[in-house]
Structure formats: C-alpha cells, structure tokens
Design a protein around this motif. Structure first.
Motif, PDB file in Angstrom:
ATOM      1  N   GLU A  25       0.835  -1.206   0.000  1.00  0.00           N
ATOM      2  CA  GLU A  25       0.000   0.000   0.000  1.00  0.00           C
ATOM      3  C   GLU A  25       0.866   1.251   0.000  1.00  0.00           C
ATOM      4  OE1 GLU A  25      -3.811   1.919   2.406  1.00  0.00           O
ATOM      5  OE2 GLU A  25      -3.101  -0.105   2.900  1.00  0.00           O
ATOM      6  N   VAL A  26       1.964   1.232   0.747  1.00  0.00           N
ATOM      7  CA  VAL A  26       2.904   2.356   0.717  1.00  0.00           C
ATOM      8  C   VAL A  26       3.441   2.550  -0.695  1.00  0.00           C
ATOM      9  CG1 VAL A  26       5.188   3.128   1.473  1.00  0.00           C
ATOM     10  CG2 VAL A  26       3.561   2.235   3.151  1.00  0.00           C
ATOM     11  N   ALA A  27       3.797   1.448  -1.343  1.00  0.00           N
ATOM     12  CA  ALA A  27       4.317   1.525  -2.714  1.00  0.00           C
ATOM     13  C   ALA A  27       3.283   2.131  -3.649  1.00  0.00           C
ATOM     14  CB  ALA A  27       4.732   0.144  -3.199  1.00  0.00           C
ATOM     15  N   ARG A  28       2.008   1.807  -3.434  1.00  0.00           N
ATOM     16  CA  ARG A  28       0.946   2.377  -4.284  1.00  0.00           C
ATOM     17  C   ARG A  28       0.823   3.877  -4.067  1.00  0.00           C
ATOM     18  NH1 ARG A  28      -1.371  -2.639  -3.213  1.00  0.00           N
ATOM     19  NH2 ARG A  28      -2.486  -1.882  -1.365  1.00  0.00           N
ATOM     20  N   VAL A  29       0.959   4.312  -2.825  1.00  0.00           N
ATOM     21  CA  VAL A  29       0.914   5.751  -2.545  1.00  0.00           C
ATOM     22  C   VAL A  29       2.021   6.464  -3.310  1.00  0.00           C
ATOM     23  CG1 VAL A  29       1.240   7.513  -0.756  1.00  0.00           C
ATOM     24  CG2 VAL A  29      -0.184   5.507  -0.291  1.00  0.00           C
ATOM     25  N   PHE A  30       3.219   5.915  -3.270  1.00  0.00           N
ATOM     26  CA  PHE A  30       4.336   6.525  -3.992  1.00  0.00           C
ATOM     27  C   PHE A  30       4.098   6.502  -5.504  1.00  0.00           C
ATOM     28  CE2 PHE A  30       7.288   5.229  -0.286  1.00  0.00           C
ATOM     29  CZ  PHE A  30       7.114   6.459   0.327  1.00  0.00           C
ATOM     30  N   ALA A  31       3.584   5.382  -6.004  1.00  0.00           N
ATOM     31  CA  ALA A  31       3.353   5.268  -7.446  1.00  0.00           C
ATOM     32  C   ALA A  31       2.319   6.285  -7.918  1.00  0.00           C
ATOM     33  CB  ALA A  31       2.898   3.845  -7.791  1.00  0.00           C
ATOM     34  N   GLU A  32       1.256   6.466  -7.147  1.00  0.00           N
ATOM     35  CA  GLU A  32       0.225   7.436  -7.509  1.00  0.00           C
ATOM     36  C   GLU A  32       0.772   8.859  -7.533  1.00  0.00           C
ATOM     37  OE1 GLU A  32      -2.836   6.757  -4.672  1.00  0.00           O
ATOM     38  OE2 GLU A  32      -3.467   4.845  -5.562  1.00  0.00           O
ATOM     39  N   ALA A  33       1.753   9.135  -6.665  1.00  0.00           N
ATOM     40  CA  ALA A  33       2.361  10.468  -6.626  1.00  0.00           C
ATOM     41  C   ALA A  33       3.453  10.625  -7.674  1.00  0.00           C
ATOM     42  CB  ALA A  33       2.933  10.739  -5.237  1.00  0.00           C
ATOM     43  N   GLY A  34       3.826   9.516  -8.335  1.00  0.00           N
ATOM     44  CA  GLY A  34       4.856   9.573  -9.363  1.00  0.00           C
ATOM     45  C   GLY A  34       6.250   9.758  -8.800  1.00  0.00           C
ATOM     46  N   VAL A  35       6.524   9.172  -7.625  1.00  0.00           N
ATOM     47  CA  VAL A  35       7.830   9.326  -6.995  1.00  0.00           C
ATOM     48  C   VAL A  35       8.461   7.965  -6.737  1.00  0.00           C
ATOM     49  CG1 VAL A  35       7.100  11.463  -5.874  1.00  0.00           C
ATOM     50  CG2 VAL A  35       6.948   9.303  -4.600  1.00  0.00           C
ATOM     51  N   VAL A  36       9.768   7.971  -6.586  1.00  0.00           N
ATOM     52  CA  VAL A  36      10.492   6.812  -6.069  1.00  0.00           C
ATOM     53  C   VAL A  36      10.608   7.025  -4.565  1.00  0.00           C
ATOM     54  CG1 VAL A  36      12.669   5.559  -6.040  1.00  0.00           C
ATOM     55  CG2 VAL A  36      11.765   6.445  -8.204  1.00  0.00           C
ATOM     56  N   GLY A  37      10.110   6.088  -3.791  1.00  0.00           N
ATOM     57  CA  GLY A  37      10.020   6.300  -2.354  1.00  0.00           C
ATOM     58  C   GLY A  37      10.783   5.288  -1.532  1.00  0.00           C
ATOM     59  N   HIS A  38      11.210   5.742  -0.369  1.00  0.00           N
ATOM     60  CA  HIS A  38      11.840   4.907   0.652  1.00  0.00           C
ATOM     61  C   HIS A  38      11.143   5.212   1.963  1.00  0.00           C
ATOM     62  CE1 HIS A  38      14.823   5.575  -2.485  1.00  0.00           C
ATOM     63  NE2 HIS A  38      15.445   4.478  -2.112  1.00  0.00           N
ATOM     64  N   LEU A  39      10.808   4.172   2.699  1.00  0.00           N
ATOM     65  CA  LEU A  39      10.102   4.384   3.974  1.00  0.00           C
ATOM     66  C   LEU A  39      10.555   3.365   5.004  1.00  0.00           C
ATOM     67  CD1 LEU A  39       6.427   5.121   4.771  1.00  0.00           C
ATOM     68  CD2 LEU A  39       7.413   2.971   5.610  1.00  0.00           C
ATOM     69  N   HIS A  40      10.655   3.825   6.227  1.00  0.00           N
ATOM     70  CA  HIS A  40      10.810   2.920   7.347  1.00  0.00           C
ATOM     71  C   HIS A  40      10.029   3.475   8.526  1.00  0.00           C
ATOM     72  CE1 HIS A  40      12.721   0.546  10.619  1.00  0.00           C
ATOM     73  NE2 HIS A  40      12.689  -0.373   9.665  1.00  0.00           N
ATOM     74  N   ALA A  41       9.296   2.593   9.188  1.00  0.00           N
ATOM     75  CA  ALA A  41       8.544   2.971  10.382  1.00  0.00           C
ATOM     76  C   ALA A  41       8.753   1.893  11.425  1.00  0.00           C
ATOM     77  CB  ALA A  41       7.057   3.123  10.060  1.00  0.00           C
ATOM     78  N   ARG A  42       8.917   2.318  12.672  1.00  0.00           N
ATOM     79  CA  ARG A  42       9.097   1.347  13.754  1.00  0.00           C
ATOM     80  C   ARG A  42       8.272   1.746  14.964  1.00  0.00           C
ATOM     81  NH1 ARG A  42      14.678   0.004  14.898  1.00  0.00           N
ATOM     82  NH2 ARG A  42      15.396   0.969  12.952  1.00  0.00           N
ATOM     83  N   ASP A  43       7.669   0.746  15.576  1.00  0.00           N
ATOM     84  CA  ASP A  43       6.933   0.926  16.825  1.00  0.00           C
ATOM     85  C   ASP A  43       7.967   0.994  17.945  1.00  0.00           C
ATOM     86  OD1 ASP A  43       5.396   0.647  19.160  1.00  0.00           O
ATOM     87  OD2 ASP A  43       3.936  -0.652  18.167  1.00  0.00           O
ATOM     88  N   LEU A  44       7.999   2.086  18.690  1.00  0.00           N
ATOM     89  CA  LEU A  44       9.009   2.232  19.727  1.00  0.00           C
ATOM     90  C   LEU A  44       8.741   1.336  20.934  1.00  0.00           C
ATOM     91  CD1 LEU A  44       9.802   6.062  19.726  1.00  0.00           C
ATOM     92  CD2 LEU A  44      10.717   4.216  18.318  1.00  0.00           C
ATOM     93  N   ALA A  45       7.571   0.728  20.989  1.00  0.00           N
ATOM     94  CA  ALA A  45       7.264  -0.159  22.107  1.00  0.00           C
ATOM     95  C   ALA A  45       7.865  -1.548  21.925  1.00  0.00           C
ATOM     96  CB  ALA A  45       5.750  -0.278  22.279  1.00  0.00           C
ATOM     97  N   ASP A  46       7.882  -2.045  20.705  1.00  0.00           N
ATOM     98  CA  ASP A  46       8.332  -3.430  20.507  1.00  0.00           C
ATOM     99  C   ASP A  46       9.225  -3.607  19.272  1.00  0.00           C
ATOM    100  OD1 ASP A  46       6.571  -3.211  18.376  1.00  0.00           O
ATOM    101  OD2 ASP A  46       4.986  -4.367  19.359  1.00  0.00           O
ATOM    102  N   ASP A  47       9.527  -2.516  18.589  1.00  0.00           N
ATOM    103  CA  ASP A  47      10.403  -2.539  17.399  1.00  0.00           C
ATOM    104  C   ASP A  47       9.808  -3.260  16.199  1.00  0.00           C
ATOM    105  OD1 ASP A  47      12.555  -0.883  17.351  1.00  0.00           O
ATOM    106  OD2 ASP A  47      14.061  -2.446  17.486  1.00  0.00           O
ATOM    107  N   ARG A  48       8.479  -3.484  16.178  1.00  0.00           N
ATOM    108  CA  ARG A  48       7.868  -3.917  14.925  1.00  0.00           C
ATOM    109  C   ARG A  48       8.148  -2.865  13.859  1.00  0.00           C
ATOM    110  NH1 ARG A  48       3.664  -5.690  18.465  1.00  0.00           N
ATOM    111  NH2 ARG A  48       3.133  -7.893  18.185  1.00  0.00           N
ATOM    112  N   GLN A  49       8.279  -3.317  12.621  1.00  0.00           N
ATOM    113  CA  GLN A  49       8.694  -2.393  11.570  1.00  0.00           C
ATOM    114  C   GLN A  49       7.921  -2.599  10.274  1.00  0.00           C
ATOM    115  OE1 GLN A  49      12.998  -2.482  11.156  1.00  0.00           O
ATOM    116  NE2 GLN A  49      13.251  -2.957  13.336  1.00  0.00           N
ATOM    117  N   VAL A  50       7.794  -1.513   9.529  1.00  0.00           N
ATOM    118  CA  VAL A  50       7.309  -1.540   8.156  1.00  0.00           C
ATOM    119  C   VAL A  50       8.402  -0.916   7.318  1.00  0.00           C
ATOM    120  CG1 VAL A  50       5.623  -0.670   6.501  1.00  0.00           C
ATOM    121  CG2 VAL A  50       4.867  -1.396   8.779  1.00  0.00           C
ATOM    122  N   ALA A  51       8.797  -1.586   6.231  1.00  0.00           N
ATOM    123  CA  ALA A  51       9.928  -1.100   5.446  1.00  0.00           C
ATOM    124  C   ALA A  51       9.661  -1.214   3.961  1.00  0.00           C
ATOM    125  CB  ALA A  51      11.192  -1.884   5.804  1.00  0.00           C
ATOM    126  N   LEU A  52      10.105  -0.196   3.231  1.00  0.00           N
ATOM    127  CA  LEU A  52      10.092  -0.222   1.779  1.00  0.00           C
ATOM    128  C   LEU A  52      11.374   0.443   1.299  1.00  0.00           C
ATOM    129  CD1 LEU A  52       8.348  -0.855  -0.807  1.00  0.00           C
ATOM    130  CD2 LEU A  52       7.772   1.578  -0.769  1.00  0.00           C
TER     131      LEU A  52
END
Length: 315
Positions: A25-52
């Motif tokens: 879904e993150v990749a789709r957001v970037f594609a719709e905006a016409g950009v090459v994107g990099h993303l990282h998100a981490r939950d500070l409570a348990d270090d779960r992560q989302v990465a692109l």
C-alpha cells in the motif's frame, strides 16, 4: 523501485500478518504520486517495523540537523557549551533560505536560539554557525557512537553550498542563482549533493533508529534527548508527515529538501501513548522544490505504515 516489507520484531526477524500488505500500500501511494520512495517505520514499544527500500542509501539533506542539535545538547549537558552564549550572525555568514538569512542587518542571538531556528525553520545559516561551535568533525563520531554505520556526514551547510557552486562553476550564490535554472535535469542530478556516495546520507532504517534512540533517552543524557524532542516539536512545516494524521496526534519531525528530493523523519505519538518513528524519502522526476502533492503523499505513506503497526500490536 525496489523494496522490502516486514512487520515484526527487528531482533528476531519474525513477521506478523499484514506486512506485505502495508508495504504494498505504501508503494501504491508513492506510485500514484509519481515518486520513487523509501520508507521505514518502527513501533518504539516493541520494534515492529514496516519497510520499503529502507536499506538503500539516500541523501538526507537537512535531516542531519537532528544529529547537530543532539550533539549541541550533549555538550550543553556536559558543561562544554553555554547555551546562553551570544553570537553575532553577519552578512558573510548568510547561506540563503529560511530564518536569519533573510535579515537585512546583523543578528545577535544565543546558541540555543541557533538550535531553535535550525530545527524549527531548517535555518541553514543558524545550523552552520552552530556547527562551528559544536565542532565540524564531531558529527561523524557521534553517528559512529550511536551505531549508525550507514550514516555519513560530509561537512555542514556551507560545505554543501560550496560543493554546489563548484559543480556548476559558479563563483558565488548570486551567480549560482542565475545559472541553476538553465541547467537540464541530467546536469543537476550529476551534482554531488544528489549522490548519496558523495554527500551527507543514510538509510531510512538508520534514520528511524536515530529517532528511536532520542525518544528512548539512549542517544545521550535524558535532558539532552529531551531538548532535541522539544525542538523537533517546534518545526513549523506541517504538509509532510503531519498531514497524514488527525488532530490530537503529535508529530515531532525534521524536514529535508533539495530540488526533486522531499523527505521528513520524526516520531508520531498517539493519545494512547503509542509512539512510532517514521522516515520517508521521495524523489520526483522533476526538480521542483515545492510539490504539495508529494508532501501529502509522504503523510499518506506514513499513516499507512503507522496504521499497520498499530493494527499488528492489537492482534
């Protein structure tokens, strides 16, 4: 665009349901905006992560000011610097951009006010003057101390400006302003400030690690980390990360911008106490420095990632 996805514990590498969906879904957001994107998100409570594409080297531009102000705060706590020390910013100090660079006359202010302007309006002049007092060679050492192995710091704002002038053959800022609009995109992107191997750079994953260290009081004394957090809450720009979240959700962040490069990193805090470090980098085909559609896409991508982390925590 290449990417990876993971919602899970960074230490064990085990993934939870929904990781591929969030990254997609993150990749789709970037594609719709016409950009090459990099993303990282981490939950500070348990270090779960989302990465692109979170481990690809990217230019971080003014996001490096977080490291600068952190080092300033650490030196203040250590008694090395007096935050009330007065300095005079003169015409020859001005580098252009926001803040004191727009003043017609010399400006006298304290070191801590330099830090405030560097963080709140990304004042390059204030950051450059502050860097002289902190020590221009200290930031790479700080990055190493914090375990940011992929983070490289190449000079400060003045050195980056001098590199840009040299790359286009301009003698000063005025000549650069005349020459730059006539350059084609290929010539611009060949400049060293756009090459992660030749300018200040890091990865999205390491940038969120820096944010996590500051928010967990692990990047220095708690009072030093607290000062950085407070100054990041004063950033005046709200069209990027903050645009993706509803009222009542606090976003403390730092932007970075170059022609065709739009980025922001910070920590999103929910009323229920949930805290999420997010770093988003977007590169456009064109070279416009102001693209509200790209800014808003950064906010949407961040929201997708944080929503996924919050959903994973509830499962």
């Amino acid at each position: 665009m290449t990417g990876e996805s993971l919602i899970g514990n960074h230490t064990t590498g085990t993934a939870a349901d929904g990781g591929e969906g969030a990254a997609g879904e993150v990749a789709r957001v970037f594609a719709e905006a016409g950009v090459v994107g990099h993303l990282h998100a981490r939950d500070l409570a348990d270090d779960r992560q989302v990465a692109l594409a979170a481990d690809e080297q990217v230019v971080i531009a003014s996001i490096v000011k977080v490291l600068l102000v952190l080092e300033f705060a650490r030196q203040v706590v250590a008694g090395v610097l007096d935050p009330t020390e007065r300095v005079v910013v003169r015409a020859e100090d001005r580098l252009g951009g926001w803040g004191v660079a727009g003043c017609a006359d010399d400006v006298e202010l304290s070191l801590r006010d330099l830090a405030y302007f560097a963080m709140s309006v990304s004042d390059n002049t204030a950051a450059d003057v502050l860097l002289r007092r902190v020590g221009p060679d200290v930031l790479p050492l700080l990055a190493t101390e914090l375990g940011l192995e992929r983070t490289r710091v190449v000079g400060g704002p003045r050195q980056l400006l001098e590199t840009m002038l040299a790359d286009v053959g301009a003698r000063d800022g005025a000549e650069f302003a005349r020459v730059f609009p006539g350059l084609d995109a290929e010539r611009v992107r060949a400049m060293r400030v756009f090459d992660p191997e030749h300018t200040t750079s890091s990865t999205a994953r390491e940038v969120t690690r820096l944010m996590a260290l500051v928010w967990r009081d692990e990047a220095g004394p708690p009072s030093a980390c607290g000062l950085v957090r407070e100054l990041m809450r004063h950033q005046v720009f709200f069209t990027r990360l903050a645009s993706g979240f509803p009222p009542g959700v606090e976003v403390a962040a730092k932007t970075g911008t170059l022609p065709g490069l739009h980025m922001e990193a910070g920590v999103v805090t929910y009323p229920d106490g949930g805290r999420y470090a997010v770093a988003v980098f977007a590169a456009t085909r064109g070279l416009a420095a102001r693209r509200i559609d790209v800014d808003l896409a950064i906010g949407r991508a961040a929201r997708v990632a944080v929503d996924a982390l919050r959903a994973a925590a509830r499962d």
